[in-house]
Design a protein around this motif. Structure first.
Motif, PDB file in Angstrom:
ATOM      1  N   VAL A 206      34.035  18.577  11.584  1.00  0.00           N
ATOM      2  CA  VAL A 206      33.429  18.978  10.327  1.00  0.00           C
ATOM      3  C   VAL A 206      32.991  20.440  10.378  1.00  0.00           C
ATOM      4  O   VAL A 206      33.162  21.191   9.422  1.00  0.00           O
ATOM      5  N   TYR A 207      32.432  20.841  11.507  1.00  0.00           N
ATOM      6  CA  TYR A 207      31.887  22.191  11.614  1.00  0.00           C
ATOM      7  C   TYR A 207      31.954  22.647  13.064  1.00  0.00           C
ATOM      8  O   TYR A 207      31.734  21.857  13.980  1.00  0.00           O
ATOM      9  N   SER A 208      32.252  23.920  13.250  1.00  0.00           N
ATOM     10  CA  SER A 208      32.330  24.485  14.592  1.00  0.00           C
ATOM     11  C   SER A 208      31.857  25.935  14.520  1.00  0.00           C
ATOM     12  O   SER A 208      32.132  26.633  13.550  1.00  0.00           O
ATOM     13  N   TYR A 209      31.140  26.365  15.535  1.00  0.00           N
ATOM     14  CA  TYR A 209      30.703  27.757  15.576  1.00  0.00           C
ATOM     15  C   TYR A 209      30.447  28.186  17.007  1.00  0.00           C
ATOM     16  O   TYR A 209      30.251  27.372  17.896  1.00  0.00           O
ATOM     17  N   LYS A 210      30.454  29.509  17.216  1.00  0.00           N
ATOM     18  CA  LYS A 210      30.119  30.079  18.514  1.00  0.00           C
ATOM     19  C   LYS A 210      28.667  30.523  18.448  1.00  0.00           C
ATOM     20  O   LYS A 210      28.298  31.380  17.653  1.00  0.00           O
ATOM     21  N   GLY A 211      27.846  29.888  19.275  1.00  0.00           N
ATOM     22  CA  GLY A 211      26.431  30.226  19.334  1.00  0.00           C
ATOM     23  C   GLY A 211      26.149  31.233  20.429  1.00  0.00           C
ATOM     24  O   GLY A 211      27.059  31.777  21.053  1.00  0.00           O
ATOM     25  N   LYS A 212      24.879  31.444  20.700  1.00  0.00           N
ATOM     26  CA  LYS A 212      24.468  32.399  21.731  1.00  0.00           C
ATOM     27  C   LYS A 212      24.885  31.961  23.128  1.00  0.00           C
ATOM     28  O   LYS A 212      25.142  32.781  23.986  1.00  0.00           O
ATOM     29  N   ILE A 213      24.912  30.639  23.342  1.00  0.00           N
ATOM     30  CA  ILE A 213      25.188  30.168  24.700  1.00  0.00           C
ATOM     31  C   ILE A 213      26.471  29.352  24.805  1.00  0.00           C
ATOM     32  O   ILE A 213      26.705  28.712  25.811  1.00  0.00           O
ATOM     33  N   GLY A 214      27.312  29.349  23.789  1.00  0.00           N
ATOM     34  CA  GLY A 214      28.560  28.604  23.901  1.00  0.00           C
ATOM     35  C   GLY A 214      29.108  28.183  22.551  1.00  0.00           C
ATOM     36  O   GLY A 214      28.638  28.610  21.502  1.00  0.00           O
ATOM     37  N   HIS A 215      30.131  27.341  22.603  1.00  0.00           N
ATOM     38  CA  HIS A 215      30.798  26.849  21.399  1.00  0.00           C
ATOM     39  C   HIS A 215      30.304  25.442  21.072  1.00  0.00           C
ATOM     40  O   HIS A 215      30.231  24.591  21.948  1.00  0.00           O
ATOM     41  N   TRP A 216      30.005  25.206  19.801  1.00  0.00           N
ATOM     42  CA  TRP A 216      29.493  23.931  19.327  1.00  0.00           C
ATOM     43  C   TRP A 216      30.450  23.362  18.293  1.00  0.00           C
ATOM     44  O   TRP A 216      30.904  24.067  17.404  1.00  0.00           O
ATOM     45  N   SER A 217      30.745  22.085  18.406  1.00  0.00           N
ATOM     46  CA  SER A 217      31.608  21.392  17.450  1.00  0.00           C
ATOM     47  C   SER A 217      30.905  20.119  16.996  1.00  0.00           C
ATOM     48  O   SER A 217      30.370  19.368  17.810  1.00  0.00           O
ATOM     49  N   TYR A 218      30.932  19.877  15.693  1.00  0.00           N
ATOM     50  CA  TYR A 218      30.310  18.701  15.085  1.00  0.00           C
ATOM     51  C   TYR A 218      31.410  17.801  14.535  1.00  0.00           C
ATOM     52  O   TYR A 218      32.182  18.226  13.674  1.00  0.00           O
ATOM     53  N   TYR A 219      31.471  16.577  15.029  1.00  0.00           N
ATOM     54  CA  TYR A 219      32.454  15.594  14.585  1.00  0.00           C
ATOM     55  C   TYR A 219      31.731  14.489  13.830  1.00  0.00           C
ATOM     56  O   TYR A 219      30.648  14.066  14.220  1.00  0.00           O
ATOM     57  N   LEU A 220      32.362  14.017  12.762  1.00  0.00           N
ATOM     58  CA  LEU A 220      31.773  12.964  11.958  1.00  0.00           C
ATOM     59  C   LEU A 220      32.886  12.060  11.444  1.00  0.00           C
ATOM     60  O   LEU A 220      33.957  12.538  11.070  1.00  0.00           O
ATOM     61  N   GLY A 221      32.619  10.766  11.450  1.00  0.00           N
ATOM     62  CA  GLY A 221      33.591   9.809  10.948  1.00  0.00           C
ATOM     63  C   GLY A 221      32.980   8.435  10.820  1.00  0.00           C
ATOM     64  O   GLY A 221      31.789   8.247  11.067  1.00  0.00           O
TER      65      GLY A 221
END
Length: 165
Positions: free
Chosen positions: A73-88
């Motif tokens: 659903v959403y992914s971004y590069k933060g200060k300390i790494g890459h974050w991915s949000y999955y939903l289903g």
């Protein structure tokens, strides 16, 4: 679009996932998060499964969770790494990556050692020395403060260890 402002600690990812799942059950479908502001789109309520994934150096491969019926659903590069949000749709037997969050907890442990251990310990030794040499009660108070900070660091270390297991 509905916006909800909420802050989660980096050690509270399970609670953040539950928050997103709870909103999906109320018809608020997660879209993105920026600076603690969660954006939801109105939609059909459903029982959901949410996974927040972390990778230190590069964005992870989305196929692992997509093959289990979750959408990125959403992914971004933060200060300390890459974050991915999955939903289903809810999946009782959802399989998580075996290395899920391992790098995150290692990174937190390193930062915790510096901030909550090395710095307060140095301050404690300095304050003990100065309290002994000068007999000034303010250095004794600094000794107590340093001890309390070390205690807080120990509690954080325990929380990190519990999350790793």
């Amino acid at each position: 679009m509905t916006e909800i402002k909420k802050k989660f600690s980096i050690l509270d990812l399970d609670q953040e996932e539950a928050f997103i799942e709870e909103n999906a059950s109320q018809g608020k479908i997660f879209q993105k998060v920026e600076d603690g502001v969660y954006n939801f789109e109105e939609g059909q309520a459903f029982k959901a499964s949410c996974v927040i994934e972390y990778f230190k150096d590069q964005e992870g491969n989305s196929y692992f969770y997509e093959n289990q019926g979750l959408d990125l659903v959403y992914s971004y590069k933060g200060k300390i790494g890459h974050w991915s949000y999955y939903l289903g749709p809810f999946k009782a037997d959802l399989e998580r990556r075996p290395d899920d969050r391992k790098e995150l907890y290692q990174s937190i442990k390193r930062r915790n050692e510096i901030f909550w251990t090395i710095i307060p310990l140095s301050l404690l030794l300095f304050s003990l020395y100065m309290a002994y040499m000068t007999k000034n009660p303010y250095f004794f108070l600094l000794t107590i403060g340093s001890t309390l900070i070390l205690n807080k660091g120990g509690k954080i270390n325990k929380k990190i260890k519990d999350k790793e297991e």
